[in-house]
Design a protein around this motif. Structure first.
Motif, mmCIF file in Angstrom:
data_model
loop_
_atom_site.group_PDB
_atom_site.id
_atom_site.type_symbol
_atom_site.label_atom_id
_atom_site.label_comp_id
_atom_site.label_asym_id
_atom_site.label_seq_id
_atom_site.Cartn_x
_atom_site.Cartn_y
_atom_site.Cartn_z
ATOM 1 N N GLN A 13 0.862 -1.098 -0.032
ATOM 2 C CA GLN A 13 0.149 0.121 -0.085
ATOM 3 C C GLN A 13 0.882 1.216 -0.150
ATOM 4 O OE1 GLN A 13 -2.761 -0.353 3.411
ATOM 5 N NE2 GLN A 13 -4.148 -1.475 2.235
ATOM 6 N N PRO A 14 0.419 2.394 -0.302
ATOM 7 C CA PRO A 14 1.267 3.441 -0.451
ATOM 8 C C PRO A 14 1.696 3.814 1.009
ATOM 9 C CG PRO A 14 -0.765 4.149 -1.876
ATOM 10 C CD PRO A 14 -0.834 2.613 -1.398
ATOM 11 N N GLY A 15 2.753 4.465 0.949
ATOM 12 C CA GLY A 15 3.062 4.630 2.385
ATOM 13 C C GLY A 15 4.055 3.379 3.143
ATOM 14 N N GLY A 16 3.889 2.293 2.299
ATOM 15 C CA GLY A 16 4.419 1.076 2.931
ATOM 16 C C GLY A 16 5.875 0.944 2.536
ATOM 17 N N SER A 17 6.502 -0.053 3.086
ATOM 18 C CA SER A 17 8.087 -0.565 2.632
ATOM 19 C C SER A 17 8.163 -1.961 1.949
ATOM 20 C CB SER A 17 8.461 -0.385 3.991
ATOM 21 O OG SER A 17 8.764 0.764 4.666
ATOM 22 N N VAL A 63 13.867 9.289 -5.587
ATOM 23 C CA VAL A 63 13.875 8.465 -4.458
ATOM 24 C C VAL A 63 14.694 8.801 -3.205
ATOM 25 C CG1 VAL A 63 13.539 6.548 -5.852
ATOM 26 C CG2 VAL A 63 15.843 6.849 -5.160
ATOM 27 N N LYS A 64 15.404 9.939 -3.338
ATOM 28 C CA LYS A 64 16.356 10.396 -2.346
ATOM 29 C C LYS A 64 15.589 10.627 -1.116
ATOM 30 C CE LYS A 64 20.066 12.468 -5.157
ATOM 31 N NZ LYS A 64 20.575 13.718 -5.625
ATOM 32 N N GLY A 65 16.099 10.104 -0.080
ATOM 33 C CA GLY A 65 15.384 10.251 1.410
ATOM 34 C C GLY A 65 14.521 9.226 1.739
ATOM 35 N N ARG A 66 13.966 8.201 0.681
ATOM 36 C CA ARG A 66 13.031 7.161 0.843
ATOM 37 C C ARG A 66 13.795 5.969 0.493
ATOM 38 N NH1 ARG A 66 8.960 6.724 -2.477
ATOM 39 N NH2 ARG A 66 9.978 7.577 -4.450
ATOM 40 N N PHE A 67 14.592 5.752 0.014
ATOM 41 C CA PHE A 67 15.248 4.542 -0.506
ATOM 42 C C PHE A 67 16.644 4.415 0.221
ATOM 43 C CE2 PHE A 67 12.493 3.242 -4.655
ATOM 44 C CZ PHE A 67 11.442 3.496 -3.786
ATOM 45 N N LEU A 85 6.567 4.485 -0.009
ATOM 46 C CA LEU A 85 6.536 3.764 -1.356
ATOM 47 C C LEU A 85 5.184 4.737 -1.756
ATOM 48 C CD1 LEU A 85 7.175 0.137 -1.206
ATOM 49 C CD2 LEU A 85 8.307 1.874 -2.704
ATOM 50 N N LYS A 86 5.332 5.111 -3.242
ATOM 51 C CA LYS A 86 4.204 5.888 -3.754
ATOM 52 C C LYS A 86 3.710 5.190 -4.998
ATOM 53 C CE LYS A 86 6.773 10.325 -2.788
ATOM 54 N NZ LYS A 86 7.316 11.462 -3.423
ATOM 55 N N GLN A 116 8.833 -7.553 -9.784
ATOM 56 C CA GLN A 116 8.019 -6.424 -9.821
ATOM 57 C C GLN A 116 7.232 -5.878 -8.480
ATOM 58 O OE1 GLN A 116 6.250 -5.223 -12.406
ATOM 59 N NE2 GLN A 116 5.087 -3.847 -11.408
ATOM 60 N N VAL A 117 7.178 -4.593 -8.423
ATOM 61 C CA VAL A 117 6.929 -3.830 -7.273
ATOM 62 C C VAL A 117 5.771 -3.124 -7.617
ATOM 63 C CG1 VAL A 117 7.593 -1.891 -5.685
ATOM 64 C CG2 VAL A 117 9.157 -3.416 -6.145
ATOM 65 N N THR A 118 4.562 -3.389 -7.088
ATOM 66 C CA THR A 118 3.552 -2.656 -7.334
ATOM 67 C C THR A 118 2.735 -1.951 -5.972
ATOM 68 O OG1 THR A 118 2.643 -4.364 -8.529
ATOM 69 C CG2 THR A 118 0.989 -2.839 -7.866
ATOM 70 N N VAL A 119 2.839 -0.472 -5.944
ATOM 71 C CA VAL A 119 2.235 0.410 -4.951
ATOM 72 C C VAL A 119 0.814 0.591 -5.114
ATOM 73 C CG1 VAL A 119 2.704 2.278 -3.327
ATOM 74 C CG2 VAL A 119 4.651 1.013 -4.669
ATOM 75 N N SER A 120 -0.177 0.096 -4.615
ATOM 76 C CA SER A 120 -1.604 0.206 -4.861
ATOM 77 C C SER A 120 -2.246 0.185 -3.234
ATOM 78 C CB SER A 120 -2.160 -0.235 -5.952
ATOM 79 O OG SER A 120 -3.269 -0.187 -5.977
ATOM 80 N N SER A 121 -3.409 0.826 -3.414
ATOM 81 C CA SER A 121 -4.388 0.681 -2.343
ATOM 82 C C SER A 121 -5.495 -0.136 -2.961
ATOM 83 C CB SER A 121 -4.863 1.942 -1.706
ATOM 84 O OG SER A 121 -5.414 3.025 -2.668
#
Length: 121
Positions: A13-17, A63-67, A85-86, A116-121
């Motif tokens: 989900q968005p905001g997750g890791s 991605v700076k500051g997040r990854f 994650l966004k 695969q990385v999928t960021v979705s609610s």
């Protein structure tokens, strides 16, 4: 032969890791840079993060500051910790290394098959 095996992708989900791992194996003589690229549908492959053997790092602005990228030289493994994650981070993520196999005369770039990385609610 040289193999790169990625793991750790999935749906979040968005905001997750998520934490991606990539282990290089086979007839490897030396590894200089290791890192991650990503490719979203309809877009070009782009560099996400890279790390030199000595530990210096390079990140895409997005991605700076997040990854955070890290590596274990003894295990020929590179990691990518992805936080906050966004949806726009959704893509296939490919690890690579720049180095030499025993059969190489010079450095080459080797690629994994992607995760695969999928960021979705």
């Amino acid at each position: 032969q040289v193999q790169l095996v990625e793991s750790g992708g999935g749906l979040v989900q968005p905001g997750g890791s998520l934490r991606l791992s990539c282990a290089a194996s086979g007839s490897i003589f030396s590894i200089d840079e290791m890192g991650w690229y990503r490719q979203a549908p309809g877009k070009e492959r782009e560099l996400v993060a890279a790390i030199a053997r000595g530990g210096s790092t390079n990140y895409a602005d997005s991605v700076k500051g997040r990854f955070t990228i890290s590596r274990d030289n003894a295990k020929n493994t590179v990691y990518l910790q992805m936080n906050s994650l966004k949806p726009e981070d959704t893509a296939a993520y490919y690890c690579h290394f720049y180095g030499q196999a025993y059969s190489d005369s010079y450095n080459n770039k080797y690629w994994g098959q992607g995760t695969q990385v999928t960021v979705s609610s």
